[in-house]
Design a protein around this motif. Structure first.
Motif, PDB file in Angstrom:
ATOM      1  N   ARG A  26       0.838  -1.212   0.000  1.00 16.67           N
ATOM      2  CA  ARG A  26       0.000   0.000   0.000  1.00 16.67           C
ATOM      3  C   ARG A  26       0.867   1.254   0.000  1.00 16.67           C
ATOM      4  N   THR A  27       2.039   1.173   0.625  1.00 17.45           N
ATOM      5  CA  THR A  27       2.931   2.331   0.691  1.00 17.45           C
ATOM      6  C   THR A  27       3.623   2.590  -0.640  1.00 17.45           C
ATOM      7  N   VAL A  28       4.149   1.536  -1.256  1.00 18.27           N
ATOM      8  CA  VAL A  28       4.988   1.740  -2.452  1.00 18.27           C
ATOM      9  C   VAL A  28       4.198   1.709  -3.751  1.00 18.27           C
ATOM     10  N   ALA A  29       2.958   1.208  -3.706  1.00 14.28           N
ATOM     11  CA  ALA A  29       2.209   1.042  -4.963  1.00 14.28           C
ATOM     12  C   ALA A  29       0.773   1.520  -4.828  1.00 14.28           C
ATOM     13  N   GLU A  30       0.586   2.609  -4.104  1.00 17.17           N
ATOM     14  CA  GLU A  30      -0.764   3.156  -3.946  1.00 17.17           C
ATOM     15  C   GLU A  30      -1.328   3.524  -5.318  1.00 17.17           C
ATOM     16  N   GLY A  31      -2.514   3.024  -5.599  1.00 17.22           N
ATOM     17  CA  GLY A  31      -3.151   3.320  -6.875  1.00 17.22           C
ATOM     18  C   GLY A  31      -2.801   2.356  -7.988  1.00 17.22           C
ATOM     19  N   ASP A  32      -1.834   1.439  -7.767  1.00 14.92           N
ATOM     20  CA  ASP A  32      -1.479   0.448  -8.779  1.00 14.92           C
ATOM     21  C   ASP A  32      -2.631  -0.558  -8.894  1.00 14.92           C
ATOM     22  N   PRO A  33      -3.271  -0.674 -10.054  1.00 13.20           N
ATOM     23  CA  PRO A  33      -4.435  -1.564 -10.179  1.00 13.20           C
ATOM     24  C   PRO A  33      -4.111  -3.038  -9.999  1.00 13.20           C
ATOM     25  N   ARG A  34      -2.822  -3.401 -10.066  1.00 16.25           N
ATOM     26  CA  ARG A  34      -2.451  -4.808  -9.898  1.00 16.25           C
ATOM     27  C   ARG A  34      -2.444  -5.232  -8.439  1.00 16.25           C
ATOM     28  N   VAL A  35      -2.429  -4.277  -7.517  1.00 18.18           N
ATOM     29  CA  VAL A  35      -2.214  -4.570  -6.102  1.00 18.18           C
ATOM     30  C   VAL A  35      -3.531  -4.821  -5.384  1.00 18.18           C
ATOM     31  N   ILE A  36      -3.555  -5.917  -4.615  1.00 20.77           N
ATOM     32  CA  ILE A  36      -4.705  -6.278  -3.785  1.00 20.77           C
ATOM     33  C   ILE A  36      -4.188  -6.551  -2.381  1.00 20.77           C
ATOM     34  N   THR A  37      -4.783  -5.949  -1.365  1.00 18.06           N
ATOM     35  CA  THR A  37      -4.362  -6.214   0.008  1.00 18.06           C
ATOM     36  C   THR A  37      -5.582  -6.541   0.859  1.00 18.06           C
ATOM     37  N   GLY A  38      -5.332  -7.206   1.964  1.00 21.43           N
ATOM     38  CA  GLY A  38      -6.413  -7.560   2.876  1.00 21.43           C
ATOM     39  C   GLY A  38      -5.916  -7.646   4.291  1.00 21.43           C
ATOM     40  N   ASN A  39      -6.855  -7.688   5.236  1.00 19.31           N
ATOM     41  CA  ASN A  39      -6.503  -7.765   6.651  1.00 19.31           C
ATOM     42  C   ASN A  39      -6.121  -9.190   7.059  1.00 19.31           C
ATOM     43  N   ASP A  40      -6.660 -10.181   6.355  1.00 24.25           N
ATOM     44  CA  ASP A  40      -6.360 -11.581   6.625  1.00 24.25           C
ATOM     45  C   ASP A  40      -6.595 -12.378   5.341  1.00 24.25           C
ATOM     46  N   VAL A  41      -6.409 -13.701   5.423  1.00 22.79           N
ATOM     47  CA  VAL A  41      -6.525 -14.532   4.225  1.00 22.79           C
ATOM     48  C   VAL A  41      -7.915 -14.455   3.621  1.00 22.79           C
ATOM     49  N   GLU A  42      -8.941 -14.520   4.471  1.00 20.74           N
ATOM     50  CA  GLU A  42     -10.310 -14.492   3.968  1.00 20.74           C
ATOM     51  C   GLU A  42     -10.618 -13.161   3.284  1.00 20.74           C
ATOM     52  N   ASP A  43     -10.199 -12.083   3.889  1.00 25.34           N
ATOM     53  CA  ASP A  43     -10.429 -10.756   3.316  1.00 25.34           C
ATOM     54  C   ASP A  43      -9.673 -10.602   1.995  1.00 25.34           C
ATOM     55  N   LEU A  44      -8.454 -11.103   1.955  1.00 20.01           N
ATOM     56  CA  LEU A  44      -7.650 -11.024   0.734  1.00 20.01           C
ATOM     57  C   LEU A  44      -8.301 -11.824  -0.393  1.00 20.01           C
ATOM     58  N   TRP A  45      -8.811 -13.005  -0.069  1.00 21.72           N
ATOM     59  CA  TRP A  45      -9.427 -13.858  -1.084  1.00 21.72           C
ATOM     60  C   TRP A  45     -10.645 -13.188  -1.720  1.00 21.72           C
ATOM     61  N   THR A  46     -11.381 -12.422  -0.924  1.00 19.98           N
ATOM     62  CA  THR A  46     -12.547 -11.711  -1.451  1.00 19.98           C
ATOM     63  C   THR A  46     -12.157 -10.786  -2.598  1.00 19.98           C
ATOM     64  N   GLY A  47     -11.019 -10.118  -2.462  1.00 19.56           N
ATOM     65  CA  GLY A  47     -10.565  -9.218  -3.517  1.00 19.56           C
ATOM     66  C   GLY A  47      -9.838  -9.934  -4.643  1.00 19.56           C
ATOM     67  N   LEU A  48      -9.207 -11.077  -4.324  1.00 19.53           N
ATOM     68  CA  LEU A  48      -8.390 -11.771  -5.313  1.00 19.53           C
ATOM     69  C   LEU A  48      -9.210 -12.651  -6.245  1.00 19.53           C
ATOM     70  N   ARG A  49     -10.194 -13.359  -5.720  1.00 20.18           N
ATOM     71  CA  ARG A  49     -10.903 -14.360  -6.516  1.00 20.18           C
ATOM     72  C   ARG A  49     -11.493 -13.823  -7.824  1.00 20.18           C
ATOM     73  N   PRO A  50     -12.217 -12.727  -7.814  1.00 22.43           N
ATOM     74  CA  PRO A  50     -12.842 -12.304  -9.075  1.00 22.43           C
ATOM     75  C   PRO A  50     -11.855 -11.858 -10.146  1.00 22.43           C
ATOM     76  N   ARG A  51     -10.587 -11.691  -9.789  1.00 22.98           N
ATOM     77  CA  ARG A  51      -9.598 -11.196 -10.749  1.00 22.98           C
ATOM     78  C   ARG A  51      -8.683 -12.297 -11.278  1.00 22.98           C
ATOM     79  N   LEU A  52      -8.854 -13.500 -10.784  1.00 19.92           N
ATOM     80  CA  LEU A  52      -8.012 -14.596 -11.237  1.00 19.92           C
ATOM     81  C   LEU A  52      -8.498 -15.139 -12.579  1.00 19.92           C
ATOM     82  N   GLU A  53      -7.550 -15.389 -13.478  1.00 15.61           N
ATOM     83  CA  GLU A  53      -7.868 -16.032 -14.746  1.00 15.61           C
ATOM     84  C   GLU A  53      -7.686 -17.534 -14.604  1.00 15.61           C
TER      85      GLU A  53
END
Length: 302
Positions: free
Chosen positions: A247-274
């Motif tokens: 979040r610090t080095v790549a703010e606004g980079d559309p490739r970056v997904i972050t979350g508070n934990d694994v479940e939260d991260l998966w929510t953002g990651l799943r719809p973008r996986l090919e």
């Protein structure tokens, strides 16, 4: 306990020595009294105890004190110099050069040509091929033929969650599960491995906190985050300290997904996986990033 358990019929015992605080390697070396000592690399690890790379080098290099033969990677110049001061004899090993080196190698197939013998390395990545050259050098020093050494390396079971490459379901996705542990050096090696795979496919890195890095931890997390952002990766996901660094080095980079934990991260990651994505997961042991694997498996099979 390992030494006491070596059977009387054994000619050679391969003993791993671990450390996270100064003084442990000299004690273990004194107990084991090795005839051959190998150090695979010097990297930013356990800095809570060693403070900096010089501390890591001094501790791990102490294994060479008085040893008849030290085997070191030819690419680690400072380690080679230290070994030459401590061991009675030093042998360097590497892919391109060294006292023992490959005639050729192929990252795609994970093979090394050594003394006209093809050696298949079960673990992927250039760093694992370099480690195989150290093993071949040790085998050579112990009088083991290239053919027998190649057979042994090919039969080596791949450890769980260490550069383990497996297909995910029937959709064409691939998982690189390297979630057993992490430090900056092993992160760099994992990025290099992923960069060499999956050309034309979506490349995804999922990263978590690197532990035991001491006061330099914030800067080292920022360094790894910058390296990930600079790599040929289509999605870069992170939790914990690496999520914050991204979040610090790549703010606004559309490739970056972050979350508070694994479940939260998966929510953002799943719809973008090919469906044919190549996905690397890596973090320190305490993060247990392999908790993401059931989510990936379910996604890949439904």
């Amino acid at each position: 306990l390992t030494l006491l358990g070596v059977p009387d019929s054994a000619d050679v015992a391969v003993i791993e020595m671990g450390t996270n605080y100064p003084g442990e390697i000299p004690l273990l070396r004194a107990i084991a009294e090795p005839d051959v000592a190998i150090v695979t690399s010097i990297g930013e690890e356990h800095l809570e105890g060693f403070h900096d790379l010089a501390g890591v080098l001094a501790e791990e290099g102490s294994v060479f004190d008085g040893v008849p033969l030290g085997i070191v990677p030819v690419t680690e110049g400072e380690l080679v110099a230290l070994a030459r001061r401590k061991a009675r004899q030093v042998m360097t090993a590497g892919l391109e050069e060294g006292d023992v080196h490959a005639e050729s190698w192929d990252l795609g197939s994970g093979t090394i040509r050594f003394r006209n013998v093809d050696v298949t390395v079960p673990l992927r990545g250039a760093h694992n091929l370099r480690n195989a050259m150290l093993a071949l050098a040790a085998a050579d020093a112990c009088g083991v033929s290239a053919e027998r050494a190649a057979a042994g390396i090919a039969a080596t079971p791949a450890p769980a969650m260490r550069s383990a490459v497996t297909p995910l379901g029937q959709r064409g996705a691939t998982l690189i599960n390297d979630a057993y542990n992490a430090n900056p050096a092993s992160m760099r090696a994992a990025f290099e491995m992923l960069a060499g795979m999956g050309a034309g496919r979506q490349r995804v890195v999922v990263l978590g906190t690197m532990r035991e890095l001491g006061p330099t931890s914030p800067q080292l997390h920022l360094d790894v985050a910058r390296l990930a952002v600079a790599g040929p990766f289509d999605l870069i996901a992170g939790i914990g300290d690496l999520g914050a660094a991204l979040r610090t080095v790549a703010e606004g980079d559309p490739r970056v997904i972050t979350g508070n934990d694994v479940e939260d991260l998966w929510t953002g990651l799943r719809p973008r996986l090919e469906k044919d994505a190549v996905i690397l997961i890596k973090a320190s042991r305490g993060v247990k990033l392999e908790r993401l694997v059931p989510f990936l498996t379910d996604w890949a099979t439904t």
